[in-house]
Every structure is written in C-alpha cells, then in structure tokens.
Scaffold this motif. Sequence first.
Motif, PDB file in Angstrom:
ATOM      1  N   ARG A  30      75.466   0.679  82.102  1.00 49.31           N
ATOM      2  CA  ARG A  30      74.850  -0.640  81.932  1.00 49.31           C
ATOM      3  C   ARG A  30      75.500  -1.648  82.891  1.00 49.31           C
ATOM      4  O   ARG A  30      74.809  -2.448  83.517  1.00 49.31           O
ATOM      5  N   GLU A  64      65.879   7.452  76.579  1.00 49.10           N
ATOM      6  CA  GLU A  64      65.687   6.148  75.925  1.00 49.10           C
ATOM      7  C   GLU A  64      66.800   5.180  76.305  1.00 49.10           C
ATOM      8  O   GLU A  64      66.540   4.000  76.567  1.00 49.10           O
ATOM      9  N   ARG A  67      66.038   3.973  79.729  1.00 51.20           N
ATOM     10  CA  ARG A  67      64.940   2.991  79.704  1.00 51.20           C
ATOM     11  C   ARG A  67      65.455   1.621  79.285  1.00 51.20           C
ATOM     12  O   ARG A  67      65.100   0.594  79.875  1.00 51.20           O
ATOM     13  N   GLN A  68      66.281   1.600  78.269  1.00 51.10           N
ATOM     14  CA  GLN A  68      66.833   0.333  77.786  1.00 51.10           C
ATOM     15  C   GLN A  68      67.713  -0.324  78.852  1.00 51.10           C
ATOM     16  O   GLN A  68      67.634  -1.538  79.052  1.00 51.10           O
ATOM     17  N   ALA A  72      67.116  -3.852  80.962  1.00 54.70           N
ATOM     18  CA  ALA A  72      68.062  -4.815  80.406  1.00 54.70           C
ATOM     19  C   ALA A  72      68.045  -6.157  81.115  1.00 54.70           C
ATOM     20  O   ALA A  72      68.237  -7.195  80.492  1.00 54.70           O
ATOM     21  N   GLU A  75      64.430  -8.026  80.016  1.00 54.94           N
ATOM     22  CA  GLU A  75      64.052  -8.266  78.630  1.00 54.94           C
ATOM     23  C   GLU A  75      65.250  -8.784  77.851  1.00 54.94           C
ATOM     24  O   GLU A  75      66.326  -8.211  77.926  1.00 54.94           O
ATOM     25  N   ARG A  77      67.769  -9.197  74.880  1.00 58.80           N
ATOM     26  CA  ARG A  77      68.220  -8.201  73.911  1.00 58.80           C
ATOM     27  C   ARG A  77      67.510  -8.436  72.576  1.00 58.80           C
ATOM     28  O   ARG A  77      67.436  -9.546  72.093  1.00 58.80           O
ATOM     29  N   LYS A  81      58.766  -5.076  71.628  1.00 59.25           N
ATOM     30  CA  LYS A  81      57.962  -4.464  72.695  1.00 59.25           C
ATOM     31  C   LYS A  81      56.560  -4.292  72.233  1.00 59.25           C
ATOM     32  O   LYS A  81      56.249  -4.122  71.125  1.00 59.25           O
TER      33      LYS A  81
END
Length: 81
Positions: A30, A64, A67-68, A72, A75, A77, A81
């Motif tokens: 991240r 997943e 994707r998050q 990041a 979008e 937190r 969706k």
Amino acid sequence: MATDPSEYDKAMPIMAAYLAKIERAVDRTRASHAGQPFAAVHQALVEALQDEGAQRVVPQVAEELARQISGAATEPRGAAK
C-alpha cells in the motif's frame, strides 16, 4: 468430534504470526503502490507476500487486496461501491 482446547492455544500464536506477515506485506505494498494499476499492485503484493514468507494466501484474497490498494488513491476509505 470434540477438539482439545490446548490445540487452539498452540495454534493461535502461529496464526497471529502468519497474519502479521500478511499485514506487513499489505502495508508495504500500500505504501509503495497505492493508486497504481491493478496488475502492478498485484505483482508487488505477491512479491511482498513471498518476501514475508506468507505466499499461501488464497488467490482471491490477494486479488481483492490488490484491488483495494489499486483504488486506494481514488476512493475514500470505507466508500460504498
């Protein structure tokens, strides 16, 4: 079939250590790849998981998470969706 409570006590520290490895890999990915394209994030996450010794993550979970991380930067937190 009853399970011996001592088995739970033995397994929990092992599981906690494994989850910490996954968390480190996700945090590292991240920090370095947030908002980048999915393919780049997924590859970086797979490599980070391998570096941590946590490569036995269910593929759908890794996808997943990637994707998050990929989304990041665009979008907020907890956004629906």
